[in-house]
Design an enzyme around this catalytic site. Structure first.
Site, PDB file in Angstrom:
ATOM      1  N   THR A  85     -86.321  -3.876  51.574  1.00  0.00           N
ATOM      2  CA  THR A  85     -85.401  -4.367  50.566  1.00  0.00           C
ATOM      3  C   THR A  85     -84.168  -3.410  50.436  1.00  0.00           C
ATOM      4  OG1 THR A  85     -87.581  -4.813  49.536  1.00  0.00           O
ATOM      5  CG2 THR A  85     -85.635  -4.908  48.163  1.00  0.00           C
TER       6      THR A  85
ATOM      7  N   ARG B  78     -87.032   2.651  55.583  1.00  0.00           N
ATOM      8  CA  ARG B  78     -87.955   3.802  54.848  1.00  0.00           C
ATOM      9  C   ARG B  78     -89.153   4.081  55.467  1.00  0.00           C
ATOM     10  NH1 ARG B  78     -86.950   2.606  48.035  1.00  0.00           N
ATOM     11  NH2 ARG B  78     -84.564   2.433  48.571  1.00  0.00           N
TER      12      ARG B  78
ATOM     13  N   SER C 255     -85.144   6.521  47.581  1.00  0.00           N
ATOM     14  CA  SER C 255     -85.044   6.217  45.935  1.00  0.00           C
ATOM     15  C   SER C 255     -86.260   6.635  45.296  1.00  0.00           C
ATOM     16  CB  SER C 255     -85.051   4.579  46.118  1.00  0.00           C
ATOM     17  OG  SER C 255     -84.705   4.130  44.840  1.00  0.00           O
ATOM     18  N   HIS C 256     -86.911   5.896  44.778  1.00  0.00           N
ATOM     19  CA  HIS C 256     -88.153   6.334  43.769  1.00  0.00           C
ATOM     20  C   HIS C 256     -89.278   6.708  44.598  1.00  0.00           C
ATOM     21  CE1 HIS C 256     -88.846   2.153  45.026  1.00  0.00           C
ATOM     22  NE2 HIS C 256     -89.854   2.494  44.730  1.00  0.00           N
TER      23      HIS C 256
ATOM     24  N   LYS D  78     -79.825   3.972  54.847  1.00  0.00           N
ATOM     25  CA  LYS D  78     -79.158   2.731  54.723  1.00  0.00           C
ATOM     26  C   LYS D  78     -77.635   2.628  55.011  1.00  0.00           C
ATOM     27  CE  LYS D  78     -78.685   2.106  49.766  1.00  0.00           C
ATOM     28  NZ  LYS D  78     -78.426   1.077  48.860  1.00  0.00           N
TER      29      LYS D  78
ATOM     30  N   ASP E  43     -83.893   7.274  38.690  1.00  0.00           N
ATOM     31  CA  ASP E  43     -84.923   7.665  39.674  1.00  0.00           C
ATOM     32  C   ASP E  43     -84.174   8.705  40.832  1.00  0.00           C
ATOM     33  OD1 ASP E  43     -82.711   5.932  40.846  1.00  0.00           O
ATOM     34  OD2 ASP E  43     -84.194   4.847  41.903  1.00  0.00           O
TER      35      ASP E  43
ATOM     36  N   ASP F   9     -82.564   8.494  43.688  1.00  0.00           N
ATOM     37  CA  ASP F   9     -81.227   8.332  43.995  1.00  0.00           C
ATOM     38  C   ASP F   9     -80.121   7.916  43.030  1.00  0.00           C
ATOM     39  OD1 ASP F   9     -82.117   5.830  44.060  1.00  0.00           O
ATOM     40  OD2 ASP F   9     -80.983   5.097  45.637  1.00  0.00           O
TER      41      ASP F   9
ATOM     42  N   ASP G 185     -79.965   5.145  40.916  1.00  0.00           N
ATOM     43  CA  ASP G 185     -79.345   4.040  40.622  1.00  0.00           C
ATOM     44  C   ASP G 185     -80.169   3.221  39.696  1.00  0.00           C
ATOM     45  OD1 ASP G 185     -81.409   3.537  42.259  1.00  0.00           O
ATOM     46  OD2 ASP G 185     -80.359   2.383  43.809  1.00  0.00           O
ATOM     47  N   ARG G 186     -81.650   3.712  39.248  1.00  0.00           N
ATOM     48  CA  ARG G 186     -82.294   3.021  38.579  1.00  0.00           C
ATOM     49  C   ARG G 186     -82.335   3.639  37.051  1.00  0.00           C
ATOM     50  NH1 ARG G 186     -88.122   1.035  40.976  1.00  0.00           N
ATOM     51  NH2 ARG G 186     -87.258   0.495  42.928  1.00  0.00           N
TER      52      ARG G 186
ATOM     53  N   GLU H 132     -82.096  -6.108  37.625  1.00  0.00           N
ATOM     54  CA  GLU H 132     -83.351  -6.557  38.356  1.00  0.00           C
ATOM     55  C   GLU H 132     -84.349  -5.833  37.231  1.00  0.00           C
ATOM     56  OE1 GLU H 132     -84.026  -6.531  42.568  1.00  0.00           O
ATOM     57  OE2 GLU H 132     -82.652  -4.804  42.363  1.00  0.00           O
ATOM     58  N   GLU H 133     -85.421  -6.593  37.332  1.00  0.00           N
ATOM     59  CA  GLU H 133     -86.672  -6.228  36.529  1.00  0.00           C
ATOM     60  C   GLU H 133     -87.178  -4.541  36.823  1.00  0.00           C
ATOM     61  OE1 GLU H 133     -89.823  -5.487  38.095  1.00  0.00           O
ATOM     62  OE2 GLU H 133     -88.704  -6.240  39.768  1.00  0.00           O
ATOM     63  N   SER H 134     -86.852  -4.148  37.854  1.00  0.00           N
ATOM     64  CA  SER H 134     -87.178  -2.863  38.427  1.00  0.00           C
ATOM     65  C   SER H 134     -86.363  -1.883  37.873  1.00  0.00           C
ATOM     66  CB  SER H 134     -87.188  -2.976  39.979  1.00  0.00           C
ATOM     67  OG  SER H 134     -86.103  -3.278  40.493  1.00  0.00           O
TER      68      SER H 134
ATOM     69  N   LYS I  90     -76.588  -0.700  41.966  1.00  0.00           N
ATOM     70  CA  LYS I  90     -77.084  -0.437  40.432  1.00  0.00           C
ATOM     71  C   LYS I  90     -76.750   0.854  40.075  1.00  0.00           C
ATOM     72  CE  LYS I  90     -81.907  -0.142  41.990  1.00  0.00           C
ATOM     73  NZ  LYS I  90     -82.043  -0.369  43.456  1.00  0.00           N
TER      74      LYS I  90
ATOM     75  N   ARG J 287     -96.915  -7.013  44.295  1.00  0.00           N
ATOM     76  CA  ARG J 287     -96.360  -7.072  42.791  1.00  0.00           C
ATOM     77  C   ARG J 287     -96.573  -8.407  42.218  1.00  0.00           C
ATOM     78  NH1 ARG J 287     -93.593  -2.330  43.072  1.00  0.00           N
ATOM     79  NH2 ARG J 287     -92.003  -2.059  44.641  1.00  0.00           N
TER      80      ARG J 287
END
Ligand code: VG1
Ligand code: CO
Length: 547
Positions: A20, A24, A115-116, A128, A281, A283, A285-286, A367-369, A380, A500
């Site tokens: 995604t 990773r 990320s998370h 990435k 999070d 990195d 972005d969340r 996004e819902e995440s 994000k 999920r």
């Protein structure tokens, strides 16, 4: 100064397929000799025209960030880049990297982050590539990189020692210039141009308003210290867990009610005196937005952000459109309808928003995440969302929970939850999804757990700008009353599979808005189990994380 080019013979590793959001893997996998080098070489081999151009480089500071940065710098010199902009100490949050690429019109960027996902020697690492628009490379590019990893026979580097990234300034590796930049400055300047800093500062100075920002020992610590405490004058101590640690203090730097439970508990305890909480999070972005005893669902946050655009200086002139990932709740669709603007539905992952943002079709995406962002960058952006909320709170002088409740009254409530089954057996996950796909045609029209199935499919998306097709992006079961259940396997994990299950139900009746989320969704939770046989397939009694 010319430098000796070295070509090191290599051979492909299997499985270097970006998911995604980039590649990773466990740190132990990345530490194998030639593993990182192969992937970086595959990226450079896939590019063309980078000679003499600028590359942006930085990461979230997790374990192995420092080693990987030095390796990539040498390889960038060998690949002919003219200059690399690298964050001091190798640090750049994901949204800051995007901002830097755009501001300095770089050729592209490499971001080191998982990320998370947890960090440390036994944790995860990731890498990435972002394009010149500042956004994650599209599927066409990442597929080409993967192809290249499967045929690689050498990587190219130069004979140079590690350089000191601890001080802002300029150095050379061979003919390539390395500019070490303040990781925060360009990003902070961009956010300052979008929000009403004076008004937010006045809010933060009020004795009856107290905020806590939990950086979760991750990359946003220095960004939050600079922006919230220094530029906006929030009291020292507003930012907690603000020093980035290579292992994030042993935690999951994932801002959800499970992994950021401490923040949620503090906001639920009236003795804390807190009125507003936020977190980001690994990195940066969340984001998570928390009111007094009230966690704002990320899907609701996106809808509130869109509905309140007129209050925010950077957006007051209007939104071109909005976009959400398919599993994200349809709350923002209702806002778009009222505003008379288009709402796009994309597959999961920020890379799909890039073309819409570039084409000026969408201004705000989410996004819902727990990812929300806008056309200001192509990622994000956690702190952006927090400042957007602070700006709304400052103008409306209304607590966050009341803002959401009023939003529900106006638009109705899209009750929403995601259930994650983490680290299940990969074969079991595949079997569950394949069985589900095979049964989709038979499901339509049937009564399932007393709910009638109106449609069932595997989501496919055609990008309205470049026409590219992305298939198998999640199984959707749409019910006659407008509710839905979505199933997909995560593309960011490094161990086994993560299932999920996304659940959504629309409730117009305001007298029902306070029914607890899991209770309101109980019929759908039952349906998900019946349809997918989750317990039988995974051996799990229930989800590991409910968000
Ligand atoms: C998850 C989220 C997705 C997000 C992605 C990257 O992907 O669901 O919405 O874009 O992580 O976010 P998946 O495939 O595991 O569901 V981040 O902050 O990890 O870069
Ligand atoms: Co992230």
């Amino acid at each position: 100064m010319t430098m000796k080019l070295i070509s090191v013979p290599s051979a492909p590793f299997s499985g270097q397929k970006p998911g995604t959001s980039g590649l990773r893997k466990k740190v132990t996998v990345f530490r194998q000799p030639r593993y990182l080098e192969n992937f970086v070489q595959a990226i450079f081999d896939t590019l063309s025209g980078q000679q003499g151009k600028t590359l942006v480089l930085g990461g979230d500071g997790r374990f192995y960030n420092d080693v990987a940065i030095q390796t990539i710098l040498r390889m960038a010199a060998a690949a002919g880049f003219g200059r690399v902009l690298v964050g001091r100490d190798g640090i750049l949050s994901t949204p800051a990297a995007s901002a830097v690429i755009r501001k300095w019109q770089a050729f592209g960027g490499i971001i080191l982050s998982a990320s998370h996902n947890p960090g440390g020697p036994d944790g995860d690492f990731g890498i990435k590539y972002n394009l010149s628009n500042g956004g994650p490379a599209n599927e066409g590019f990442t597929d080409a990189v993967y192809q290249r990893t499967q045929e690689i026979s050498a990587y190219h580097t130069v004979d140079a020692a590690d350089i000191d990234l601890g001080r802002i300034g300029e150095l050379h590796i061979g003919e390539m210039l390395v500019t070490i930049i303040d990781p925060v400055a360009d990003y902070a300047e961009l956010l300052e141009s979008l929000f009403d800093f004076e008004r937010i500062a006045a809010l933060l100075a009020r004795p009856d308003f107290r905020m806590r920002f939990d950086a979760m020992h991750a990359v946003n610590g220095p960004y939050a210290h600079e922006i919230l405490e220094r530029r906006l004058g929030a009291p020292a101590g507003t930012v907690v867990n603000g020093t980035p640690l290579p292992d994030f203090g042993g935690g999951h730097p994932d801002p959800n009610p499970v992994y950021a439970a401490e923040l949620v508990a503090a906001l639920a305890d009236s003795r804390s005196g807190l009125s507003f909480g936020a977190a980001s999070d690994g990195d940066g972005d969340r984001n998570m937005i928390v009111g007094r005893d009230f966690v704002v669902s990320p899907s609701d946050s996106l809808a509130v952000i869109a509905a309140n655009y007129a209050l925010i200086p950077g957006y007051a002139s209007g939104l071109a459109g909005v976009a959400r990932s398919m599993p994200t709740s349809c709350a923002v669709d209702r806002v778009a309808r009222e505003l008379g603007i288009p709402c796009y539905e994309t597959p999961t992952g920020w890379k799909y928003f890039g073309s819409l943002l570039d084409a000026g079709k969408a201004t705000i995406c989410g996004e819902e995440s727990a990812g929300t962002g806008s056309s200001h960058v192509r990622e994000k952006d956690g702190l952006w969302a927090v400042l957007y909320w602070l700006n709304i709170l400052a103008v409306r002088d209304t607590p966050a929970d009341v803002i959401v409740r009023e939003h529900w009254q106006r638009f109705g409530r899209n009750v929403y939850s995601r259930h994650d089954y983490e680290g299940i057996d990969t074969a079991a996950g595949d079997r569950l999804m394949n069985d589900l796909r095979a049964r989709l045609p038979q499901l339509v029209g049937t009564l399932c757990n007393e709910l009638r199935v109106a449609a069932a499919d595997d989501f496919a998306y055609t990008d309205p700008v470049d026409g590219s097709l992305s298939e198998r992006q999640g199984v959707r079961i749409l019910l006659e009353d407008g509710s839905r259940v979505v199933f997909r396997l995560s593309g960011t994990g490094t161990e086994g599979a993560t299932l999920r299950v996304y659940l959504e139900r629309y409730v117009a009746d305001a007298s029902q808005h306070e029914v607890p989320t899991q209770e309101a969704l109980a019929p759908l939770i039952g349906l998900a189990e019946t349809v997918a046989q989750i317990a039988a397939n995974t051996g799990r009694k229930g989800p590991d994380v409910i968000s």
